[in-house]
Design a protein around this motif. Structure first.
Motif, PDB file in Angstrom:
ATOM      1  N   LEU A 285      48.441  63.443  41.931  1.00  0.00           N
ATOM      2  CA  LEU A 285      48.135  63.050  40.505  1.00  0.00           C
ATOM      3  C   LEU A 285      46.864  62.195  40.861  1.00  0.00           C
ATOM      4  O   LEU A 285      45.905  61.813  41.446  1.00  0.00           O
ATOM      5  CB  LEU A 285      48.557  62.027  40.909  1.00  0.00           C
ATOM      6  N   ILE A 286      45.838  63.139  39.574  1.00  0.00           N
ATOM      7  CA  ILE A 286      44.879  62.886  39.724  1.00  0.00           C
ATOM      8  C   ILE A 286      43.906  63.301  37.541  1.00  0.00           C
ATOM      9  O   ILE A 286      42.670  62.718  37.541  1.00  0.00           O
ATOM     10  CB  ILE A 286      44.308  64.756  39.912  1.00  0.00           C
TER      11      ILE A 286
ATOM     12  N   ILE B 281      58.585  64.379  49.431  1.00  0.00           N
ATOM     13  CA  ILE B 281      57.854  64.665  48.318  1.00  0.00           C
ATOM     14  C   ILE B 281      56.534  63.762  48.439  1.00  0.00           C
ATOM     15  O   ILE B 281      56.888  62.745  49.236  1.00  0.00           O
ATOM     16  CB  ILE B 281      58.065  64.910  47.575  1.00  0.00           C
ATOM     17  N   GLN B 282      55.176  64.239  48.556  1.00  0.00           N
ATOM     18  CA  GLN B 282      53.924  63.465  49.336  1.00  0.00           C
ATOM     19  C   GLN B 282      53.803  64.033  48.010  1.00  0.00           C
ATOM     20  O   GLN B 282      53.128  64.815  47.432  1.00  0.00           O
ATOM     21  CB  GLN B 282      53.454  63.867  50.368  1.00  0.00           C
ATOM     22  N   LEU B 283      53.257  62.415  47.224  1.00  0.00           N
ATOM     23  CA  LEU B 283      52.371  62.350  46.736  1.00  0.00           C
ATOM     24  C   LEU B 283      51.207  61.197  46.516  1.00  0.00           C
ATOM     25  O   LEU B 283      51.419  60.018  46.676  1.00  0.00           O
ATOM     26  CB  LEU B 283      53.426  61.544  45.087  1.00  0.00           C
ATOM     27  N   THR B 284      50.115  61.502  46.000  1.00  0.00           N
ATOM     28  CA  THR B 284      48.823  60.851  46.265  1.00  0.00           C
ATOM     29  C   THR B 284      48.131  60.883  45.164  1.00  0.00           C
ATOM     30  O   THR B 284      47.450  61.950  44.576  1.00  0.00           O
ATOM     31  CB  THR B 284      47.517  61.645  47.686  1.00  0.00           C
ATOM     32  N   GLY B 285      47.845  59.421  44.300  1.00  0.00           N
ATOM     33  CA  GLY B 285      47.126  59.025  43.367  1.00  0.00           C
ATOM     34  C   GLY B 285      45.713  59.474  44.060  1.00  0.00           C
ATOM     35  O   GLY B 285      44.842  58.954  45.149  1.00  0.00           O
ATOM     36  N   THR B 286      43.945  59.767  43.133  1.00  0.00           N
ATOM     37  CA  THR B 286      43.439  59.523  43.550  1.00  0.00           C
ATOM     38  C   THR B 286      42.139  59.746  42.604  1.00  0.00           C
ATOM     39  O   THR B 286      42.489  60.347  41.043  1.00  0.00           O
ATOM     40  CB  THR B 286      43.520  61.114  44.836  1.00  0.00           C
TER      41      THR B 286
END
Lengths: 326, 326
Positions: free
Chosen positions: A234-235, A256-261
């Protein structure tokens, strides 16, 4: 020197080109005569008073220019053409940049083209490879394929991983451009159900990786489009950040792997490492013209307000550049 | 043979011990005489008709027992004492298990103790190290510290990584037990603000890793308790899965990695790899008694309904075991 500041948090009319003292490079920093800077959504959020990461009153987080002073040990010399991220101050005639974050500009590229590289290519590189761990021939869904990061990500995913690339965009013109850059499956989100198209394109399995610039509006659809054990980065929150009534269980049951960045708030050390890794891997492709910066429009620094408005209208394909020096 | 099935999706009264044909091991599988099985929340969800991963009509996903038949190449022999995960069928007198997922039971452990190991220790190992990437001396927040996975995770994080361990639990008795296992900071979530306590314990920085068994109820508090660039593993939804409203922006601005996971729906290959890695690293600690299975209560297979009710009452510290063979 001249530089663009924000008079008061608000619209593009709050931007003003004013006279300010030249910045002074600290230990390990370069002073750079800026030839071109690029406009980023971060700048708009800063203008609106929504960020607050940067202490520099001058906007702008990436530039291309010429080294005019080197303070401390460095592999750069006065006169070198460099591009890279700065901690604010990009919309000005001079700016300081940590030397370990500068990249030499390939000979074949102009300053305007070089200014179109750092933020979007580093972000695409970071999200595809460092965070998203894209593997050879995996399938990646890139939303907003014609955006700055989108156009960079399509090229990187294709050239470095021979990935199957699915893009969404809102017009035929944008989709055709994405295809030219290497996208394999083109989805017009205004006319097609992207979940349906993605399941069709992946035999019902879903994609390995999503680069998501949209956020809230696509939450459920992304959940439906991602494979079991997929990665989702998530960008951006072009489709809003506030979600109502979500069910966390799907994140668990699909593993699921959800990564904010965001790139801007990362540490100096992180940016230096990322820049180094990117430059080593991608510079050869840039030199050979196999990967290229995508410029939508170039504005003069005096018309910076128009440049911001242009970005806010979402009509651009690729980057919006500010020409700082003729 | 006898085995426990679900008559109709519903409460513990839907569980019934019935006569069924013995299972037949396929290629690469072991047939095992089950001595003990353990109760898991997955079993309760299956009983309620909420899972649907397993096709085996007999409940139960982990057992300890004796090998009675080996079908194909394997390092196991008839008579070996083994423990491990099964694809359903654990609450029965005989069960089949892929041979590459079986672990030898350390001599010092009884069958009941061994049955308390696979699911919670593999889950804790997977979430702390494979997904959570816990590093030496990092700080980890373990919610539901006195639960099965919690008690396993505290021991693993302390012995393998010398981590600083912060736990939450709902009673003094549970917290005292967590401390005995190695927890450093004890938070009674009924009496204390866990965000405040965590920020105090980490000098305002937040934790590196969260093992979250709670879900919705702790969403905002977890966001406030995690450090920038922290990892958050969502592994249970004891506090519900439905969130009324969330703001995705914090995930981005804090660059958080949120990974949902369940062990049961993972592939056979994944479980085999995880089992192999776990057994190699952790067996020596189990043999020396430095890491130990934690049993709350042992029920006979005939009173399986009571065992489920006991788990649903959340009063247990550690595992609930079903004794299948005297």
């Amino acid at each position: 020197m001249k530089g663009v500041i924000v008079k008061k948090a608000g619209g593009p009319n709050q931007l003003e080109l004013v006279d300010l003292p030249n910045p002074q490079p600290g230990e390990g920093e370069l002073l750079i005569r800026v030839h071109a800077a690029a406009v980023n959504r971060t700048d708009i959020l800063t203008r609106e008073g929504k960020m607050g990461y940067l202490t520099n009153p001058i906007l702008g987080i990436e530039i291309a220019g010429t080294v005019v002073q080197v303070n401390g040990e460095s592999s750069f010399s006065i006169g070198d053409r460099v591009m890279g991220l700065v901690n604010g101050g990009g919309y000005g005639e001079y700016v300081v940049m940590p030397a370990n974050r500068a990249m030499k500009i390939p000979k074949s590229l102009s300053f305007e083209e070089a200014a179109a590289i750092p933020e979007v290519f580093l972000t695409a590189y970071q999200t595809l490879f460092w965070i998203g761990k894209l593997q050879k021939q995996e399938t990646v869904l890139i939303h907003a394929g014609a955006s700055g990061v989108g156009t960079a990500a399509i090229q990187l995913a294709k050239k470095l991983c021979d990935a199957k690339i699915i893009v969404t965009a809102g017009s035929k013109r944008k989709l055709a451009f994405c295809q030219e850059l290497g996208a394999d499956v083109l989805i017009n989100y205004k006319e097609q159900s992207f979940v349906e198209e993605i399941l069709k394109a992946t035999n019902g399995r879903g994609v390995d990786l999503i680069l998501d610039f949209i956020g809230a509006d696509y939450w459920e659809k992304n959940l439906a489009s991602i494979k079991v054990e997929g990665r989702w980065v998530l960008i951006g929150i072009l489709g809003g950040s506030e979600l109502e009534k979500i069910d966390l269980f799907t994140l668990m049951s699909k593993c699921i792997q959800l990564t904010g960045t965001l790139l801007t708030p990362r540490s100096d050390e992180y940016k230096a490492l990322l820049t180094h890794d990117f430059a080593e891997i991608v510079t050869p492709y840039l030199e050979r013209g196999e990967i290229r910066p995508i410029i939508d429009t170039t504005f003069s620094i005096e018309t910076v307000g128009k440049a911001h408005t242009h970005m806010e209208e979402n009509q651009n394909i690729g980057k919006i550049i500010l020409k700082v020096k003729e």
